[in-house]
Scaffold this motif. Structure first.
Motif, PDB file in Angstrom:
ATOM      1  N   PHE A   1      13.359  16.039  -8.549  1.00  0.00           N
ATOM      2  CA  PHE A   1      13.638  15.906  -7.115  1.00  0.00           C
ATOM      3  C   PHE A   1      12.449  15.293  -6.376  1.00  0.00           C
ATOM      4  N   GLY A   2      11.229  15.689  -6.764  1.00  0.00           N
ATOM      5  CA  GLY A   2      10.039  15.105  -6.148  1.00  0.00           C
ATOM      6  C   GLY A   2       9.929  13.621  -6.436  1.00  0.00           C
ATOM      7  N   SER A   3      10.267  13.243  -7.664  1.00  0.00           N
ATOM      8  CA  SER A   3      10.215  11.822  -8.043  1.00  0.00           C
ATOM      9  C   SER A   3      11.265  11.017  -7.285  1.00  0.00           C
ATOM     10  N   LEU A   4      12.460  11.580  -7.142  1.00  0.00           N
ATOM     11  CA  LEU A   4      13.500  10.883  -6.374  1.00  0.00           C
ATOM     12  C   LEU A   4      13.086  10.710  -4.913  1.00  0.00           C
ATOM     13  N   ALA A   5      12.455  11.754  -4.344  1.00  0.00           N
ATOM     14  CA  ALA A   5      11.975  11.655  -2.960  1.00  0.00           C
ATOM     15  C   ALA A   5      10.888  10.594  -2.847  1.00  0.00           C
ATOM     16  N   ALA A   6       9.997  10.524  -3.852  1.00  0.00           N
ATOM     17  CA  ALA A   6       8.946   9.503  -3.853  1.00  0.00           C
ATOM     18  C   ALA A   6       9.542   8.102  -3.944  1.00  0.00           C
ATOM     19  N   ILE A   7      10.576   7.956  -4.766  1.00  0.00           N
ATOM     20  CA  ILE A   7      11.272   6.666  -4.878  1.00  0.00           C
ATOM     21  C   ILE A   7      11.901   6.293  -3.543  1.00  0.00           C
ATOM     22  N   LEU A   8      12.493   7.275  -2.876  1.00  0.00           N
ATOM     23  CA  LEU A   8      13.113   7.012  -1.569  1.00  0.00           C
ATOM     24  C   LEU A   8      12.066   6.537  -0.564  1.00  0.00           C
TER      25      LEU A   8
ATOM     26  N   HIS B   1      14.340  -2.081  -5.905  1.00  0.00           N
ATOM     27  CA  HIS B   1      13.390  -0.976  -6.065  1.00  0.00           C
ATOM     28  C   HIS B   1      14.110   0.350  -6.289  1.00  0.00           C
ATOM     29  N   GLY B   2      15.195   0.557  -5.560  1.00  0.00           N
ATOM     30  CA  GLY B   2      15.923   1.815  -5.690  1.00  0.00           C
ATOM     31  C   GLY B   2      16.495   2.022  -7.078  1.00  0.00           C
ATOM     32  N   VAL B   3      17.120   0.982  -7.627  1.00  0.00           N
ATOM     33  CA  VAL B   3      17.708   1.079  -8.969  1.00  0.00           C
ATOM     34  C   VAL B   3      16.618   1.271 -10.016  1.00  0.00           C
ATOM     35  N   GLU B   4      15.532   0.498  -9.906  1.00  0.00           N
ATOM     36  CA  GLU B   4      14.431   0.660 -10.857  1.00  0.00           C
ATOM     37  C   GLU B   4      13.866   2.077 -10.794  1.00  0.00           C
ATOM     38  N   GLY B   5      13.730   2.598  -9.587  1.00  0.00           N
ATOM     39  CA  GLY B   5      13.208   3.950  -9.428  1.00  0.00           C
ATOM     40  C   GLY B   5      14.092   4.997 -10.080  1.00  0.00           C
ATOM     41  N   VAL B   6      15.390   4.879  -9.893  1.00  0.00           N
ATOM     42  CA  VAL B   6      16.320   5.839 -10.500  1.00  0.00           C
ATOM     43  C   VAL B   6      16.240   5.753 -12.022  1.00  0.00           C
TER      44      VAL B   6
ATOM     45  N   THR C   1       0.817  -1.210   0.000  1.00  0.00           N
ATOM     46  CA  THR C   1       0.000   0.000   0.000  1.00  0.00           C
ATOM     47  C   THR C   1       0.854   1.265   0.000  1.00  0.00           C
ATOM     48  N   ILE C   2       1.630   1.449   1.047  1.00  0.00           N
ATOM     49  CA  ILE C   2       2.425   2.678   1.179  1.00  0.00           C
ATOM     50  C   ILE C   2       3.431   2.851   0.032  1.00  0.00           C
ATOM     51  N   PRO C   3       4.164   1.808  -0.388  1.00  0.00           N
ATOM     52  CA  PRO C   3       5.170   2.035  -1.433  1.00  0.00           C
ATOM     53  C   PRO C   3       4.600   2.580  -2.732  1.00  0.00           C
ATOM     54  N   ASP C   4       3.514   1.960  -3.225  1.00  0.00           N
ATOM     55  CA  ASP C   4       2.933   2.425  -4.482  1.00  0.00           C
ATOM     56  C   ASP C   4       2.246   3.779  -4.321  1.00  0.00           C
ATOM     57  N   MET C   5       1.616   4.000  -3.183  1.00  0.00           N
ATOM     58  CA  MET C   5       1.003   5.307  -2.951  1.00  0.00           C
ATOM     59  C   MET C   5       2.071   6.398  -2.865  1.00  0.00           C
ATOM     60  N   ALA C   6       3.231   6.063  -2.302  1.00  0.00           N
ATOM     61  CA  ALA C   6       4.312   7.055  -2.182  1.00  0.00           C
ATOM     62  C   ALA C   6       4.744   7.576  -3.544  1.00  0.00           C
ATOM     63  N   LEU C   7       4.656   6.736  -4.570  1.00  0.00           N
ATOM     64  CA  LEU C   7       5.041   7.170  -5.914  1.00  0.00           C
ATOM     65  C   LEU C   7       4.123   8.273  -6.430  1.00  0.00           C
ATOM     66  N   GLY C   8       2.914   8.323  -5.885  1.00  0.00           N
ATOM     67  CA  GLY C   8       1.978   9.390  -6.252  1.00  0.00           C
ATOM     68  C   GLY C   8       2.332  10.741  -5.664  1.00  0.00           C
ATOM     69  N   LEU C   9       3.404  10.801  -4.886  1.00  0.00           N
ATOM     70  CA  LEU C   9       3.854  12.074  -4.302  1.00  0.00           C
ATOM     71  C   LEU C   9       4.957  12.721  -5.135  1.00  0.00           C
ATOM     72  N   SER C  10       5.098  12.288  -6.386  1.00  0.00           N
ATOM     73  CA  SER C  10       6.193  12.800  -7.215  1.00  0.00           C
ATOM     74  C   SER C  10       6.089  14.294  -7.491  1.00  0.00           C
ATOM     75  N   ASP C  11       4.932  14.884  -7.243  1.00  0.00           N
ATOM     76  CA  ASP C  11       4.771  16.329  -7.442  1.00  0.00           C
ATOM     77  C   ASP C  11       4.960  17.122  -6.145  1.00  0.00           C
ATOM     78  N   MET C  12       5.568  16.510  -5.146  1.00  0.00           N
ATOM     79  CA  MET C  12       5.640  17.145  -3.818  1.00  0.00           C
ATOM     80  C   MET C  12       6.394  18.470  -3.811  1.00  0.00           C
ATOM     81  N   PHE C  13       7.315  18.668  -4.751  1.00  0.00           N
ATOM     82  CA  PHE C  13       8.045  19.938  -4.827  1.00  0.00           C
ATOM     83  C   PHE C  13       7.522  20.832  -5.945  1.00  0.00           C
TER      84      PHE C  13
END
Length: 198
Positions: free
Chosen positions: A129-136, A172-177, A107-119
């Motif tokens: 930067f928002g996408s990297l933070a969401a990946i983190l 997950h980290g490498v795929e996200g980057v 739940t939380i991991p996939d929802m966190a990706l929806g925060l890519s617009d946080m900045f």
């Protein structure tokens, strides 16, 4: 006792999401895009570049659709797409050990990706930067699940924290980057214009 406390902590983001969504009205086009991008994310997660034992690994850019939804539409759309994708993954063969583990892994991991617009989403650097933070956030949630629930899979003599860190951040980290790298070359401003057309 610890698992119960962890479960309560994990429920907090879901409760905040429910409260936020009570006032949000989805447009028809937005709902269609959420459904399509959620399905794309799940399908891409079935195509592995590298597959690890006990699941996980590097998939074919499965995070990219979820990162894009909030940039193209809204954070609410991104969070909802993430929730749907995580639920599909769980229903199609998720591994369940504890309710807190389900939330931390599906739940939380996939929802966190929806925060890519946080900045913000008007400047590509802010989106990156928002996408990297969401990946983190995504990878950290998987990491915590690994520490608390999958430590027994660590090789003999290896610290479970180190095992979970290596396992999740190299997957997950490498795929996200890689997904963020693709976003960096996409014409996001043009895509947003197309997405906003009625």
């Amino acid at each position: 006792m610890f698992n119960s406390i962890l479960l309560v902590v994990c429920i907090i983001p879901l409760a905040l999401y429910v409260l936020k969504m009570r006032k949000y009205k989805f447009k028809t086009k937005e709902m269609v895009v959420i459904a399509m991008f959620s399905a794309m994310s799940y399908i891409l997660s079935l195509i592995p570049f590298v597959r690890y034992p006990q699941g996980g690994g590097i998939n074919m850019f499965s995070m990219l659709p979820l990162l894009l939804v909030s940039v193209l539409y809204s954070r609410e759309a991104g969070l909802t797409a993430g929730l749907i994708t995580g639920t599909i993954s769980l229903l199609m063969g998720g591994y369940i050990m504890h309710p807190a583990q389900v939330i931390l892994d599906y739940t939380i991991p996939d929802m966190a990706l929806g925060l890519s617009d946080m900045f913000g989403k008007d400047d590509k650097k802010r989106i990156i930067f928002g996408s990297l933070a969401a990946i983190l956030l995504n990878t950290t949630s998987h990491f915590l699940s690994g520490v608390f629930f999958f430590g027994q899979f660590a090789p003999e003599g290896m610290n479970p924290v180190l095992y979970s860190f290596l396992y999740n951040f190299s997957g997950h980290g490498v795929e996200g980057v890689l997904c963020v790298g693709i976003m960096a070359v996409l014409p996001l401003a043009n895509l947003r214009k197309v997405a906003s057309l009625q």
